[in-house]
Design an enzyme around this catalytic site. Structure first.
Site, short mmCIF file in Angstrom:
data_model
loop_
_atom_site.label_atom_id
_atom_site.label_comp_id
_atom_site.label_asym_id
_atom_site.label_seq_id
_atom_site.Cartn_x
_atom_site.Cartn_y
_atom_site.Cartn_z
N ASP A 138 0.72 -1.51 -0.19
CA ASP A 138 -0.04 -0.43 -0.23
C ASP A 138 0.67 1.21 0.23
O ASP A 138 0.46 1.97 -0.02
CB ASP A 138 -1.14 0.23 1.30
CG ASP A 138 -2.02 -1.14 0.66
OD1 ASP A 138 -1.66 -1.75 0.26
OD2 ASP A 138 -2.53 -1.52 1.91
N ARG A 195 -7.08 -0.52 0.13
CA ARG A 195 -7.66 -0.08 0.85
C ARG A 195 -8.15 1.17 1.38
O ARG A 195 -8.81 1.48 -0.19
CB ARG A 195 -6.96 -0.37 2.65
CG ARG A 195 -6.95 -1.32 2.68
CD ARG A 195 -5.96 -1.78 4.80
NE ARG A 195 -5.89 -3.09 4.99
CZ ARG A 195 -4.60 -3.18 5.37
NH1 ARG A 195 -3.86 -2.17 5.97
NH2 ARG A 195 -4.57 -4.63 5.56
N TYR A 313 -15.82 -5.76 -15.31
CA TYR A 313 -14.93 -5.40 -14.68
C TYR A 313 -14.76 -6.72 -14.49
O TYR A 313 -14.41 -7.31 -15.08
CB TYR A 313 -15.91 -4.82 -13.35
CG TYR A 313 -16.69 -6.58 -12.70
CD1 TYR A 313 -16.40 -6.94 -11.78
CD2 TYR A 313 -17.89 -6.93 -12.95
CE1 TYR A 313 -16.94 -8.20 -11.35
CE2 TYR A 313 -18.65 -7.24 -12.75
CZ TYR A 313 -18.37 -8.33 -11.40
OH TYR A 313 -18.72 -9.11 -11.22
N ARG A 319 -3.39 -11.34 -6.36
CA ARG A 319 -2.16 -11.91 -7.22
C ARG A 319 -1.39 -10.82 -7.68
O ARG A 319 -0.34 -10.82 -7.68
CB ARG A 319 -2.16 -13.07 -8.41
CG ARG A 319 -3.54 -11.80 -9.04
CD ARG A 319 -3.59 -12.05 -10.40
NE ARG A 319 -3.19 -12.29 -11.44
CZ ARG A 319 -2.52 -11.07 -12.74
NH1 ARG A 319 -3.40 -10.09 -12.11
NH2 ARG A 319 -1.71 -10.91 -13.43
#
Length: 440
Positions: A138, A195, A313, A319
Site C-alpha cells: 500500500d 484499502r 469489470y 495476485r
C-alpha cells in the site's frame, strides 16, 4: 553467541523474501550469531514456540528466496498483541532459545509489535535487540511529502514498486484488449488493492505518462467519503465524457473508493479485508454503469453509458501483491538492502529502530538506508498527497509520475501500434443490419 528470530507480518509482497535473504546473509557472514530462526506464521510462531531453523537449510534454498514470491516460506499473520500475557510469553520463548536479536518485517502495526517487544525486553533486563524491516504494497508506512519531493520517515516501502509495475503492465495489456473489443465492451473497470490508500491505483498512470489512453484513475481519497451516490454519478459523468471522445474507456478504481456498502470483513487490527467482501468497488461501479439498478418493465437493464455495449469489470485479486513475473528489479534490490541494513543495525546493538529507505533529492534517482525509532513509525500511516490528485478527481498529476516511475524498475513492455492508414472506400456507405435497430 546469541540467536536470531526473524518474523514476517501482514500481507505478503513479491519481494518480501529478499528482505529476509538480506538479513540472513548479513547475519551469517558476521560470525557473531548462533542460530537464525524463522518464526512460523509471524509473531504467532514465537507465541507457539514454532521456530524454523534457517541455519540448518541448504544454502541453495537461501539463495532461492530472491525469486520466491509471497511469504509462504516461513509464513505471516495478522495477529495484534493486545495483552501483557502475550508479551510475557514472547520474553519467555526468547529466554529459552537464547535469542538476542529480533527482526520483524511488516507495516506500521508490525512496527508497533516490535516496539512493544523492545520496550518490554528493556524493562525485563533482557538483552534482545529489536529492529523493524519495512514492507507494504500500500506504501502507507511513512511520513508526509516534504518540500524536496521525498517522503519523511520512509520514502517508499519495499513491495510497492513491484505492485505498481504489475498494475502498469496490467493497464497496458487491458488497453490492447479494450481496443479490440470496445464495439461490444466499451468500458473496462479494473479494481486494484489499496484499502483507503491510493498509491497502487495511481500507479496505473505509469502505463500512460503521455496521457494517450482513454484512462480514468479513481483514488479512494479523491471522492466523497460520505456520499456514495454522488460518487457514482460523478464517475458516470466522467466516463461518458471519455466515451464521447474515444468510444471506449478504461477505469482503474481503488478497492476502498466509496461506492456504497460492500459488506466488508475486518482483521484483528480493524483493517478492511476487501478481498473477502460481499461486493467489490469495480463490480458495483460496472453494475451502476450498466443500469442494473433501474431495469425496465421487461427486466432489461437501462444502461447509463452514452454508447452501445456494456461495462465489464475485473478483480485481479491478491495476485497483484505476489507475482514474481512482474517484479521490479529496483524493488527487489532495495528489499534486500533494507533487510541487510536492519541486520547491521542489530549487530551494532542498535535496538528500537526500523531500517528505512531515504531518497536523495535530485533529478537522478538515488537512495540511502538509514534508521527511524520504532515509536515514531508504529501505528502511523502516510496519506496520498492531495496535490498529486488531479483537479478533475479522476487522475493523478505529473509530480506523482516523476516520483513513482523510478520505483518500477526498467522499461515497460512496448506493444505494436499500427497507424490507421486505410484503403480508400470504393463502395456506398453501409450500416450493418444488426446495428440499425440500435440507431448506430
Amino acid at each position: 553467541m546469541k540467536n536470531v528470530v526473524i518474523a514476517q507480518s501482514g500481507g505478503p509482497t513479491s519481494v518480501i523474501n529478499n528482505s529476509l535473504r538480506g538479513a540472513i546473509e548479513t547475519f551469517l557472514s558476521s560470525g557473531k550469531i548462533g542460530k537464525i530462526y524463522g518464526a512460523r506464521m509471524g509473531i504467532l510462531g514465537v507465541l507457539n514456540e514454532e521456530l524454523v531453523d534457517i541455519t540448518a537449510q541448504d544454502p541453495k534454498q537461501i539463495k532461492l528466496l530472491e525469486r520466491t514470491p509471497s511469504a509462504g516460506v516461513i509464513g505471516s499473520c495478522r495477529y495484534k498483541i493486545k495483552s501483557q500475557e502475550d508479551l510475557e510469553r514472547i520474553v519467555e520463548v526468547f529466554k529459552a532459545h537464547n535469542v538476542g536479536y529480533f527482526l520483524y518485517c511488516g507495516g506500521e502495526d508490525s512496527m508497533d509489535t516490535a516496539n512493544k517487544v523492545s520496550l518490554l525486553a528493556r524493562e525485563r533486563g533482557l538483552e534482545v535487540i529489536c529492529v523493524g524491516i519495512p514492507k507494504t504494497i500500500d506504501n502507507d508506512l511513512g511520513g508526509k511529502l516534504q518540500e524536496d519531493g521525498t517522503f519523511a520517515i520512509c520514502d517508499h516501502d519495499p513491495g510497492y514498486g513491484s505492485v505498481a509495475r504489475n498494475t502498469a503492465i496490467n493497464v497496458l495489456e487491458a488497453n490492447e484488449e479494450n481496443k479490440a473489443s470496445y464495439t461490444s465492451d466499451p468500458v473496462l473497470v479494473i479494481g486494484v488493492m489499496g484499502r483507503k490508500m491510493g498509491f497502487i491505483t495511481a500507479s496505473a498512470r505509469l502505463a500512460d505518462p503521455r496521457r494517450e489512453m482513454p484512462l480514468l484513475i479513481i483514488l479512494p481519497e479523491a471522492l466523497s467519503q460520505d456520499d456514495y451516490k454522488s460518487n457514482l454519478e460523478y464517475i458516470t459523468e466522467k466516463v461518458n465524457e471519455v466515451l464521447k471522445a474515444h468510444k471506449r474507456c478504461i477505469i482503474v478504481i481503488g478497492e476502498g473508493v466509496n461506492v456504497g456498502d460492500l459488506g466488508i470483513l475486518k482483521d484483528s487490527f480493524g483493517h478492511a479485508q476487501f478481498s473477502a467482501a460481499e461486493k467489490s468497488a469495480e463490480q458495483v461501479l460496472a453494475n451502476y454503469l450498466n443500469g442494473l439498478d433501474r431495469k425496465d418493465e421487461k427486466g432489461r437493464a437501462r444502461s447509463r453509458l452514452v454508447v452501445s455495449g456494456i461495462a465489464r469489470y475485473e478483480k485481479p485479486g491478491t495476485r497483484q501483491r505476489r507475482e514474481i513475473a512482474y517484479v521490479s528489479e529496483v524493488d527487489l534490490r532495495e528489499a534486500y538492502e533494507v533487510g541487510a541494513y536492519a541486520a547491521k543495525l542489530a549487530l551494532n546493538g542498535e535496538t528500537g529502530y526500523m531500517a528505512t529507505i531515504r531518497r536523495i533529492p535530485g533529478e537522478k534517482y538515488q537512495v540511502e538506508y538509514s534508521k527511524i525509532p520504532l515509536n515514531v513509525v508504529a501505528n502511523s500511516a502516510r496519506e496520498f498527497p492531495k496535490k498529486w490528485i488531479s483537479e478533475n478527481k479522476v487522475d493523478v498529476t505529473d509530480d506523482f509520475v516523476k516520483w513513482a516511475m523510478p520505483l518500477i524498475g526498467g522499461p515497460l513492455p512496448e506493444f505494436a501500434n499500427f497507424k490507421e492508414i486505410m484503403a480508400p472506400k470504393l463502395c456506398r456507405d453501409y450500416i450493418p443490419a444488426g446495428l440499425r435497430e440500435q440507431g448506430a
